[in-house]
Design an enzyme around this catalytic site. Sequence first.
Site, mmCIF file in Angstrom:
data_model
loop_
_atom_site.group_PDB
_atom_site.id
_atom_site.type_symbol
_atom_site.label_atom_id
_atom_site.label_comp_id
_atom_site.label_asym_id
_atom_site.label_seq_id
_atom_site.Cartn_x
_atom_site.Cartn_y
_atom_site.Cartn_z
ATOM 1 N N SER A 1 1.215 -0.767 -0.104
ATOM 2 C CA SER A 1 0.384 0.054 -0.023
ATOM 3 C C SER A 1 0.863 1.363 0.360
ATOM 4 O O SER A 1 1.734 1.846 -1.009
ATOM 5 C CB SER A 1 -1.331 -0.431 0.769
ATOM 6 O OG SER A 1 -2.010 0.911 1.082
ATOM 7 N N ASP B 1 -5.744 -3.648 -2.522
ATOM 8 C CA ASP B 1 -4.659 -3.485 -1.738
ATOM 9 C C ASP B 1 -3.740 -4.715 -1.287
ATOM 10 O O ASP B 1 -4.662 -5.786 -0.494
ATOM 11 C CB ASP B 1 -5.505 -3.012 -0.501
ATOM 12 C CG ASP B 1 -4.231 -2.350 0.762
ATOM 13 O OD1 ASP B 1 -3.030 -2.903 1.198
ATOM 14 O OD2 ASP B 1 -4.519 -1.028 0.740
#
Length: 320
Positions: A27, A187
Site C-alpha cells: 500500500s 490492496d
Amino acid sequence: MKGIGLGGAVGALMRAGYAFERVAGTSAGAIAGALVAAGISEPALAAAMGRLRYARVPDRGLPRIPVLSEGISLLHSGGAYEGDYIHGFVRDELEALGVRTFGDLRRNDPGADANLPGERSYRLVVMATDVTNGRLLRLPWDYGLLGLDPDAQSVADAVRASISIPLYFDPVVVRDELSGQRVTLVDGGVLSNYPIEIFDRTDLRPPRWPTFGVKVVPGLPDGDPELFPALALPALAPVKLLERVVATAIVGNDQTYAERPCVRRRTIEVDTSAVGIVEFDASAQQRAAVIANGGAAARAFLGSWDWDAFRRACPDVPTA
C-alpha cells in the site's frame, strides 16, 4: 496518509548512513519502497513528498459531485475513487529516476541467497491481493503466475494495485495471459500488510545485513477507528461488520506476527495517530507531525540497535 511516516523514518535512516539493497512494501509502503528502490536520495524523497497534492488523491469520477460520484463509482467499479492521480504521480516520479518497468530494477548480487530463483532478483517487491484467485501476489515475483514477463511490467501499475484499499479505490484488473481470465487486484494489506520476512535467507548462510521494518498502521482494537476509510455508505450493521472484517484482514494476520520478539526487535514503529489512513485533507501541521514522528522513531531505534546482539538473541532469524 499514514505512509508519510515512512518518509520520515526512511529519511532518518538515510541521514544515518544506511543504504537499501532491497525494499518491500504494501500500500503506502509500496509507494515509498518504489522510490527508495529506484535510488532516490534523502533530499529528493523529501521534495517528492512535498510535490504530492494530497487533496487530489481521492479523485472522483464523473459527474464529480460529492457523494453522488462516490456512490456511482462504487456500484460501477467497486471503488469510490479512481486512483488515477496517485498512479500518475508515482509513474512520473519513477520516470524522473530512470525507472519505468521492473526490468529497470533488476539486481545482480553474487552473494544472494543460493536458493533465490531468477524471477526474484529485483530491488523491489510490492504486495497485491488477487481476489479472483484468492491469493497474495508478490510483484514482480509472481507475474509468471499470470503469464506475464516481470521485466516488462510497469512499476507504477504494480504500486497502484498495492494501494487499492477495498471499496475506497477502484481495484486494478489485469489479464491472465495463461487463461485469458480477468484478474482483480486490491490492496496487498488484505493478506500481507507487513512483509518484513520476505528477504530472509533460506540457504543457511550467515546473514550479511539486517532487514529493518517500518510499521505505520496501528494494531487492533485501539486503532480500529483509524483503519477503515469513511465512505458514502449507510451506517447499517452489515456495513459496519464489513468494515471490521476488512480492518481485521488488513491488520490482524500481521499483528500476530509483528508481536513476536525477534520481529519487534527489527521494527521501527511510527506514531501516525495524527492522521487517518484516508485523511487527505489533513493540515500541513498534521503531516509535518507524522513525518517528524517517523524520523524520531528511526533515530530512537538506531540508538538501541545492535546487529551483533540481534544475531545472538535471534539466531534463527535468517536475515538477508
